[in-house]
Design a protein around this motif. Structure first.
Motif, PDB file in Angstrom:
ATOM      1  N   ASN A  88       0.791  -1.226   0.000  1.00  0.00           N
ATOM      2  CA  ASN A  88       0.000   0.000   0.000  1.00  0.00           C
ATOM      3  C   ASN A  88       0.826   1.280   0.000  1.00  0.00           C
ATOM      4  N   TYR A  89       2.132   1.206  -0.205  1.00  0.00           N
ATOM      5  CA  TYR A  89       2.978   2.387  -0.086  1.00  0.00           C
ATOM      6  C   TYR A  89       2.629   3.475  -1.101  1.00  0.00           C
ATOM      7  N   GLY A  90       1.975   3.110  -2.184  1.00  0.00           N
ATOM      8  CA  GLY A  90       1.544   4.098  -3.162  1.00  0.00           C
ATOM      9  C   GLY A  90       0.489   5.051  -2.627  1.00  0.00           C
ATOM     10  N   PHE A  91      -0.129   4.709  -1.497  1.00  0.00           N
ATOM     11  CA  PHE A  91      -1.151   5.559  -0.890  1.00  0.00           C
ATOM     12  C   PHE A  91      -0.556   6.655   0.001  1.00  0.00           C
ATOM     13  N   GLY A 104     -13.052   0.447   7.860  1.00  0.00           N
ATOM     14  CA  GLY A 104     -12.515   1.441   8.769  1.00  0.00           C
ATOM     15  C   GLY A 104     -11.909   0.849  10.031  1.00  0.00           C
ATOM     16  N   GLN A 105     -12.167  -0.419  10.290  1.00  0.00           N
ATOM     17  CA  GLN A 105     -11.683  -1.030  11.529  1.00  0.00           C
ATOM     18  C   GLN A 105     -10.173  -1.256  11.541  1.00  0.00           C
ATOM     19  N   GLU A 106      -9.635  -1.958  10.578  1.00  0.00           N
ATOM     20  CA  GLU A 106      -8.200  -2.287  10.541  1.00  0.00           C
ATOM     21  C   GLU A 106      -7.480  -1.658   9.353  1.00  0.00           C
ATOM     22  N   LEU A 107      -8.135  -1.640   8.181  1.00  0.00           N
ATOM     23  CA  LEU A 107      -7.498  -1.089   6.986  1.00  0.00           C
ATOM     24  C   LEU A 107      -7.165   0.381   7.170  1.00  0.00           C
ATOM     25  N   CYS A 108      -8.046   1.126   7.784  1.00  0.00           N
ATOM     26  CA  CYS A 108      -7.820   2.552   8.007  1.00  0.00           C
ATOM     27  C   CYS A 108      -6.485   2.788   8.712  1.00  0.00           C
ATOM     28  N   GLY A 109      -6.259   2.122   9.822  1.00  0.00           N
ATOM     29  CA  GLY A 109      -5.016   2.290  10.584  1.00  0.00           C
ATOM     30  C   GLY A 109      -3.788   1.920   9.790  1.00  0.00           C
ATOM     31  N   GLU A 110      -3.881   0.853   9.006  1.00  0.00           N
ATOM     32  CA  GLU A 110      -2.753   0.417   8.177  1.00  0.00           C
ATOM     33  C   GLU A 110      -2.408   1.476   7.131  1.00  0.00           C
ATOM     34  N   LEU A 111      -3.414   2.021   6.460  1.00  0.00           N
ATOM     35  CA  LEU A 111      -3.147   3.035   5.433  1.00  0.00           C
ATOM     36  C   LEU A 111      -2.630   4.337   6.048  1.00  0.00           C
ATOM     37  N   LEU A 112      -3.184   4.725   7.190  1.00  0.00           N
ATOM     38  CA  LEU A 112      -2.689   5.929   7.861  1.00  0.00           C
ATOM     39  C   LEU A 112      -1.244   5.741   8.325  1.00  0.00           C
TER      40      LEU A 112
END
Length: 128
Positions: A88-91, A104-112
């Motif tokens: 996901n580093y492109g984000f 929003g539970q786990e993916l959100c934290g990973e992308l942030l």
């Protein structure tokens, strides 16, 4: 540089929610058109992690309408498109808007964690 929006959605003929996902994507594309923004569409069968990773590099925001869970968003084959298990580093420095259950539970934290600037998504089931 003009802001470019990546519009991704599951429009597989086998998908019960296909018309809803398409409608969401159509609304975003119309908004882009109305505001003079460029967009790129990715839909089934090209809705893949590889295509999202490749295209997000030249876009400022990724909108996605597809099924998901706490850990990510999936395509018509239940394969990860954007998840805690994808690259996901492109984000970094971008925005992410998902019409997908529970992402929003786990993916959100990973992308942030990797530098996403804004996340819009759901912490629970999204009911049509």
């Amino acid at each position: 540089m003009m802001t470019k929006i990546l519009v991704a959605y599951n429009d597989s003929q086998a998908e019960d929610a296909r018309l809803f996902f398409e409608s969401c994507a159509d609304d975003v594309k119309q908004c882009c058109f109305d505001n003079g923004l460029e967009f790129t569409s990715i839909c089934s069968p090209n809705l893949t992690e590889e295509n999202i990773c490749e295209n997000i590099q030249s876009h400022k925001l990724c909108f996605i309408a597809a099924h998901g869970d706490a850990y990510g968003v999936y395509n018509e084959n239940d394969e990860d498109v954007v998840s805690t298990r994808t690259t996901n580093y492109g984000f970094n420095g971008k925005g992410f808007y998902a019409v997908s259950c529970s992402c929003g539970q786990e993916l959100c934290g990973e992308l942030l964690r990797i530098g996403l600037k804004i996340f819009i998504g759901y912490n629970d089931e999204f009911r049509i």
